[in-house]
Scaffold this motif. Structure first.
Motif, short mmCIF file in Angstrom:
data_model
loop_
_atom_site.label_atom_id
_atom_site.label_comp_id
_atom_site.label_asym_id
_atom_site.label_seq_id
_atom_site.Cartn_x
_atom_site.Cartn_y
_atom_site.Cartn_z
N ASN A 557 62.76 118.17 63.30
CA ASN A 557 63.48 118.48 62.06
C ASN A 557 64.53 117.42 61.72
OD1 ASN A 557 62.01 120.71 61.45
ND2 ASN A 557 63.73 122.13 61.42
N LEU A 558 65.18 116.89 62.73
CA LEU A 558 66.15 115.82 62.47
C LEU A 558 65.45 114.62 61.85
CD1 LEU A 558 68.21 116.13 65.78
CD2 LEU A 558 69.11 116.55 63.49
N ARG A 559 64.28 114.32 62.38
CA ARG A 559 63.48 113.22 61.85
C ARG A 559 63.12 113.46 60.39
NH1 ARG A 559 57.31 112.15 63.82
NH2 ARG A 559 56.91 113.30 61.90
N GLU A 560 62.91 114.72 60.05
CA GLU A 560 62.50 115.05 58.68
C GLU A 560 63.70 115.23 57.74
OE1 GLU A 560 59.36 114.91 57.65
OE2 GLU A 560 58.83 114.30 59.68
N GLY A 561 64.89 114.98 58.27
CA GLY A 561 66.05 114.99 57.39
C GLY A 561 66.97 116.19 57.50
N PHE A 562 66.64 117.12 58.39
CA PHE A 562 67.54 118.26 58.57
C PHE A 562 68.78 117.83 59.36
CE2 PHE A 562 63.64 120.30 57.48
CZ PHE A 562 63.98 121.51 56.91
N SER A 563 69.84 118.63 59.22
CA SER A 563 71.06 118.35 59.99
C SER A 563 71.75 119.67 60.30
CB SER A 563 72.00 117.45 59.18
OG SER A 563 72.56 118.21 58.13
N ALA A 564 72.86 119.57 61.00
CA ALA A 564 73.61 120.77 61.36
C ALA A 564 73.99 121.60 60.13
CB ALA A 564 74.87 120.39 62.15
N SER A 565 74.13 120.94 59.00
CA SER A 565 74.53 121.67 57.80
C SER A 565 73.44 122.64 57.33
CB SER A 565 74.88 120.69 56.67
OG SER A 565 73.71 119.98 56.30
N ASP A 566 72.25 122.53 57.88
CA ASP A 566 71.18 123.48 57.54
C ASP A 566 71.21 124.72 58.43
OD1 ASP A 566 69.72 121.95 55.46
OD2 ASP A 566 69.55 120.49 57.08
N VAL A 610 72.41 117.31 67.57
CA VAL A 610 71.42 116.29 67.94
C VAL A 610 71.27 116.27 69.46
CG1 VAL A 610 70.85 113.83 67.85
CG2 VAL A 610 72.09 114.91 65.95
N PRO A 611 70.07 116.51 69.97
CA PRO A 611 69.87 116.45 71.43
C PRO A 611 70.31 115.08 71.96
CG PRO A 611 67.95 117.44 70.38
CD PRO A 611 68.83 116.92 69.27
N THR A 612 71.10 115.11 73.02
CA THR A 612 71.54 113.84 73.60
C THR A 612 70.37 113.15 74.29
OG1 THR A 612 72.08 114.83 75.74
CG2 THR A 612 73.83 114.80 74.07
N GLU A 613 70.49 111.85 74.40
CA GLU A 613 69.46 111.07 75.11
C GLU A 613 69.27 111.63 76.52
OE1 GLU A 613 69.95 106.78 74.99
OE2 GLU A 613 69.21 106.61 77.04
N LEU A 616 67.17 114.74 76.61
CA LEU A 616 65.74 114.41 76.47
C LEU A 616 65.18 113.92 77.81
CD1 LEU A 616 65.77 112.63 72.98
CD2 LEU A 616 65.06 114.97 73.50
N LEU A 617 65.95 113.09 78.49
CA LEU A 617 65.50 112.59 79.79
C LEU A 617 65.41 113.73 80.79
CD1 LEU A 617 67.54 109.26 79.98
CD2 LEU A 617 65.10 109.52 79.45
N GLU A 618 66.36 114.63 80.75
CA GLU A 618 66.35 115.76 81.69
C GLU A 618 65.14 116.64 81.47
OE1 GLU A 618 68.83 119.45 81.53
OE2 GLU A 618 66.84 119.73 82.38
N LEU A 619 64.68 116.72 80.24
CA LEU A 619 63.50 117.54 79.95
C LEU A 619 62.20 116.76 80.13
CD1 LEU A 619 64.88 119.47 76.84
CD2 LEU A 619 64.43 120.42 79.12
N GLY A 620 62.31 115.53 80.61
CA GLY A 620 61.11 114.73 80.81
C GLY A 620 60.53 114.20 79.51
N LEU A 621 61.39 114.13 78.48
CA LEU A 621 60.92 113.67 77.17
C LEU A 621 61.35 112.22 76.92
CD1 LEU A 621 61.72 116.95 75.17
CD2 LEU A 621 59.46 116.11 75.86
N ASP A 622 61.14 111.40 77.93
CA ASP A 622 61.51 109.99 77.84
C ASP A 622 60.94 109.34 76.57
OD1 ASP A 622 61.46 111.09 80.48
OD2 ASP A 622 61.84 109.09 81.30
N TRP A 623 59.73 109.78 76.19
CA TRP A 623 59.05 109.15 75.04
C TRP A 623 59.73 109.48 73.72
CZ3 TRP A 623 56.46 112.48 71.50
CH2 TRP A 623 56.28 113.80 71.93
N LEU A 624 60.66 110.42 73.72
CA LEU A 624 61.38 110.74 72.47
C LEU A 624 62.73 110.03 72.38
CD1 LEU A 624 60.64 114.53 71.92
CD2 LEU A 624 59.85 112.58 70.56
N VAL A 625 63.11 109.31 73.43
CA VAL A 625 64.37 108.59 73.38
C VAL A 625 64.21 107.38 72.47
CG1 VAL A 625 66.05 107.26 74.71
CG2 VAL A 625 65.09 109.37 75.65
N GLN A 626 65.09 107.29 71.50
CA GLN A 626 65.00 106.16 70.57
C GLN A 626 65.71 104.96 71.15
OE1 GLN A 626 66.46 107.95 66.95
NE2 GLN A 626 64.37 108.23 66.22
N LYS A 627 64.97 103.89 71.23
CA LYS A 627 65.54 102.68 71.84
C LYS A 627 66.12 101.79 70.76
CE LYS A 627 64.74 103.64 76.07
NZ LYS A 627 65.88 104.15 76.82
#
Lengths: 627, 627
Positions: A557-566, A610-613, A616-627
């Motif tokens: 959702n963040l990628r699609e433009g959502f934010s905390a204000s939603d 926003v999920p912290t980097e 994401l690493l703790e959940l094994g979602l290394d591939w979602l970390v933006q470099k």
């Protein structure tokens, strides 16, 4: 060969009718679990950012869960997902019935559908093979007609058909998907995505059981559940009354959504109650695959044109088409349910958009010149039914309502947006956060928009209750909280339960049969997963899988433009209920906002949600970390 | 009456010899679990900040764990805790044997000791009552003499005595606590706290078994473990060779601490090996309460004055008094072990402070004028033994060494601090982080200072291994990592395992018998906890309890003045190993620092290693949030 799943995912590109199979290993299945987890995996991995949800670029996924098809009550569900045309964000909705188990016996755990067919088609999947078939002759047909036609065409009355009716074809933004005419992937407008792809139906048939790793234990768990169901008050109530029991229950509590959430009490609630249904139109009680609870209703009335083929109304429908619109005619509500079913429209959003229009009409914002001459007042059952037909056909004012209440209000203007009760573009379900704070936190933060399949009902349970005792202490929570507080303990309980419920949506588990709602302890849910798949699993593993799914949806959702204000309520929930047992009750905005911030932090998200980097690493979602 | 525990904690104030009992409910026990968790609870709740650890203000806690006393191998441990006189922070150390189970059958789960007796006393606890008794006549006696005297005095040869020898009385900062002369709460100088309180011993005797909720299941788990132990290579090795097997194992890997961590290989390792022990002085193999593994050694040599009453050296001792000091005389090492035992000194810190002095001596920083004329060179077995005696008596140079290597280096000056290998004031155990990065991360971040009872060994396991398969997938980790990397997956694995091991230290579980080290799957550990206590527990609940314990210890240390700058290696570990199979290997400082920061974040701590308010709330530690 794995146990409990096929390890195979069917991939179909409708643009060129190409079909292929993708295979994954056990670690993949344990990481994403299936269902909503598998869906968000594909959306993040393959969907281009910011595509139009109704364009051929959208990806549509049908996904069974890790437990789908296990011969234990409640393990029957599957999910449909895509970018939602209603919310513009993560779109996903689960359904029970028989379609999910059938997909697994047909040799696939999920189907990923891309592109758009040139003309209407349906997909026919049988025992490991798949075929894209012409559906031109089915286009425009109701769901009942379509199911019959497909079954005749393939010469198999046992084929399971997930499909859309005319509302899906016309891309009503809250069009749903139905299977067996009685089970619904109701929310997020996923039927419209099928329509946009010219995909009328997905018919599946399998004759080869997916073997369980430990069938003996699985049977024992099923038997234990069946026995518990005989003694469990909630399960017994679900059989006897169905979810409809909540009509009078919530009414007594003062939180039955009435008059577009102005009221919490509907004085004529008895007229649309479970008891009234039993006394009048109830024809049968049915259940999903392998389920001993049998909470589904079948209603019939030749006089009123109510066809038992379409099942019967759930609580959400009774409230949305009933009390919410102040309609107290059970036959009209049942007929409305049937229309929604035939056209494939989500009854919640349908009722909500009509209630919005009714409020606008009574406020003078809308007049008969807007509503095709219909007197759209609260309590007008015929007007409600006429509007449902018009939405399904996108005819006249129905074409505006078909866009959902947020877009409809934008088109109408004149301050009509004040009467909209939606979060992230999706209309509120029939649970009032003013009496269920945890549900409210779920509504506000859910990536799918306001959705009751997220979390919350259990946090108000008494410590003495079966559900509390069997759910919370194994999660490390030993005290209950009040239904109307946002204490740290409440947010903590909510957070843990959100993992558990997310896991349910990933694994294909019904929220009624097992804990926390009914008669199955956590240990048996985990035992069933182990016996079915052979995985030496644990509550930790599945809670982490649940957390992973929520976090991935947030990233999407963040990628699609959502934010905390939603992540917020419509204003009305911060205003007092105007009648009933909770008259005067409202959710203070600052309390909600504080709870949301605390929830973010407990999730490992920053103050902007926003999920912290590192999370994401703790959940094994290394591939979602933006470099 | 609860199962598996008493619900009663004995409270003793030595200043006025007052005794009372405190009671807690199930939620309390599930939240803190016992052992290290109960200890840190009391320290945070009752210890005044910044007290002198050797003053009467310190609080000393003996705590059994949630599983202590369950008749299953490995469920025998208890912990002793206080503010550490060695580190100035959270002090806690576990021991096996029989004392912990005896405490439970004596009617208490823990003993909290405050104040200071005017003259030496010992505490005698029997079947629900307790008595402070005079110990003036025992002061100055060795552990063997004391145990015999107490047993005679109370007329019960089965009384279990946890006690200190002369090193504890003299407040040697790394004095340990011993029970049954063979089991040690070795680290953090807790024996010195006993000494500071004039508390010579805690003698316990119980005749009433704590009932298990489900004795049948508990027996089944015990039998399953006993059978698995027969077939499990690691368990069989532990019986055959003891922990001593690691001497040649680590030597071959090039990570046997040698010459004060300059070397990873000791060319004479065979002389202090398990095989040599079996061939020469091994007299018997013993085990702890209910344990089928029996990894404990008993050595005997009349010629060399080695008394079997004192058991025999573990790996840590063989390395610390052997290879680390380059002593290859097994009899000398065994005798050193016995001296440490009789005086109650931690063999790790004792060996490390001597190795520090040897390095200083060889570098010319120390001379014979400092060392009471002793030629304190590497390899000098007699010098090692002489120094042990001097430390135990705080005699001459021994009085300086008795302060631990950090304080000794401060007193000596002359750059001698460069030869110190300690973290947070505690000397490194005999595992070299240059070959075990996870162990290193554990050393650096552990609140107890460098401690091998924290985490790490398992992260390097092969996916095919029993330990990996039975431990990591239920935790949601499906791939192993290399021993020498700080990848995100490694930090994640470390973090999850740190919860699990923390739970072990709270519940009183041995790290050798169950997973991850040997022959018991996670499901049986949880099954044992459920069968013993009746709790419908889960991996989630116990992992959260483990995380809670770590976080509380962090809060305690922050309160006492520690900060992120204390989470670091001594410089030598960033320098290359000078010989052996890993010659040239070192841990890059930036890699470690990055891993530490990632660990903080995965723990829900800020970049300064401070647990966030929201993390405290998520763990149910509302009472630790500072307003």
């Amino acid at each position: 060969m794995p146990y409990g799943y096929n390890g195979k995912i069917l991939r179909v590109n409708l643009s060129d009718a190409s079909i292929k199979t993708e295979e994954f290993d056990e670690a993949f299945y344990r990481t994403y679990m299936g269902g909503s987890g598998l869906i968000v995996y594909y959306l993040l991995k393959e969907l281009k950012p910011k595509v139009d949800p109704l364009s051929p670029d959208n990806i549509l996924i049908f996904a069974s869960g890790a437990l789908t098809g296990a011969r234990v009550g409640g393990m029957c569900r599957y999910a449909v997902g895509a970018k939602s045309p209603l919310t513009g964000g993560f779109g996903e909705s689960e359904a029970g019935g028989f379609w999910g188990p059938e997909l697994k016996t047909a040799g696939f755990d999920a189907i990923v559908i891309e592109g758009k067919a040139e003309k209407p088609v349906y997909l026919y999947v049988k025992d490991g093979s798949a075929e894209v078939r012409d559906a031109s002759h089915l286009w425009g047909k109701t769901t009942g007609e379509t199911q019959e036609a497909i079954r005749n065409e393939v010469g198999d009355s046992r084929v399971r058909v997930a499909q859309i009716g005319p509302a899906g074809e016309r891309m009503v933004r809250f069009a749903c998907v139905t299977n067996n005419l009685k089970h619904f992937n109701g929310r997020n407008g996923l039927g419209a995505v099928m329509g946009s792809k010219n995909l009328k139906a997905v018919a599946v048939r399998g004759t080869k059981d997916v073997p369980a790793a430990d069938p003996t234990t699985l049977s024992e768990i099923a038997r234990r559940l069946a026995k518990a169901v005989q003694e469990n008050p909630l399960a017994k109530g679900l059989y006897e009354w169905g979810t409809a029991a909540a009509v009078t229950g919530n009414n007594a509590l003062g939180i039955l959504p009435t008059k577009n959430f102005h009221y919490g009490e509907f004085e004529k609630a008895q007229n649309i109650s479970a008891a009234r249904m039993v006394d009048t139109i109830l024809a049968a009680r049915e259940g999903c695959f392998a389920c001993p609870v049998r909470c589904k209703r079948v209603v019939r009335s030749e006089e009123h044109g109510i066809d038992p083929a379409y099942g019967g109304p759930e609580y959400e429908t009774l409230a949305a088409l009933g009390s919410l619109c102040m309609v107290d005619d059970l036959n009209a509500v049942a007929l409305g349910n049937q229309i929604c079913n035939q056209y494939t429209m989500d009854t919640i959003s349908a009722g909500m958009v009509i209630a919005w229009a009714m409020e606008c009409f009574e406020a003078g914002i809308l007049t008969k010149s807007d509503t095709d001459g219909i007197e759209l007042t609260f309590g007008n059952a015929q007007a409600m039914l006429q509007m449902l037909e018009k939405i399904g056909k996108r005819e006249g004012f129905g074409d505006i309502l078909a866009e959902g209440s947020v877009r409809a209000a934008q088109k109408v203007g004149r301050g009509s947006d004040k009467c909209v009760l939606a979060i992230k573009g999706q209309e509120l379900p029939m649970h009032d956060p003013r009496g269920k704070y945890a549900v409210g936190l779920g509504y506000a933060t859910c990536e799918r928009g306001a959705d009751h399949m997220v979390v919350g009902h259990d946090t108000m349970l008494n410590t003495e209750s079966y559900s509390f005792v069997n759910t919370m202490p194994p999660m490390g929570v030993y005290s209950p909280t009040s239904a109307t507080e946002y204490s740290p303990l409440k947010v903590r309980t909510f957070t843990y339960l959100s993992y558990w419920w997310s896991f349910f949506n990933e694994a294909g588990i019904c929220q009624f049969v097992p804990v926390p709602r009914s008669a199955m302890p956590i240990s048996d849910v985990l035992g069933a997963l182990k016996a079915y798949t052979g995985w030496n699993t644990s509550l930790w593993e599945v809670m982490k899988a649940g957390e992973r799914g929520i976090t991935m949806a947030r990233v999407f959702n963040l990628r699609e433009g959502f934010s905390a204000s939603d992540d917020k309520f419509p204003e009305r929930l911060h205003q007092p209920l105007e009648n009933g047992a909770m008259k005067g009750a409202f959710v203070p905005k600052e309390d909600l906002n504080k709870a949301i911030k605390l929830y973010y932090s407990m999730m490992g998200w920053d103050e902007n949600g926003v999920p912290t980097e590192e999370k994401l690493l703790e959940l094994g979602l290394d591939w979602l970390v933006q470099k």
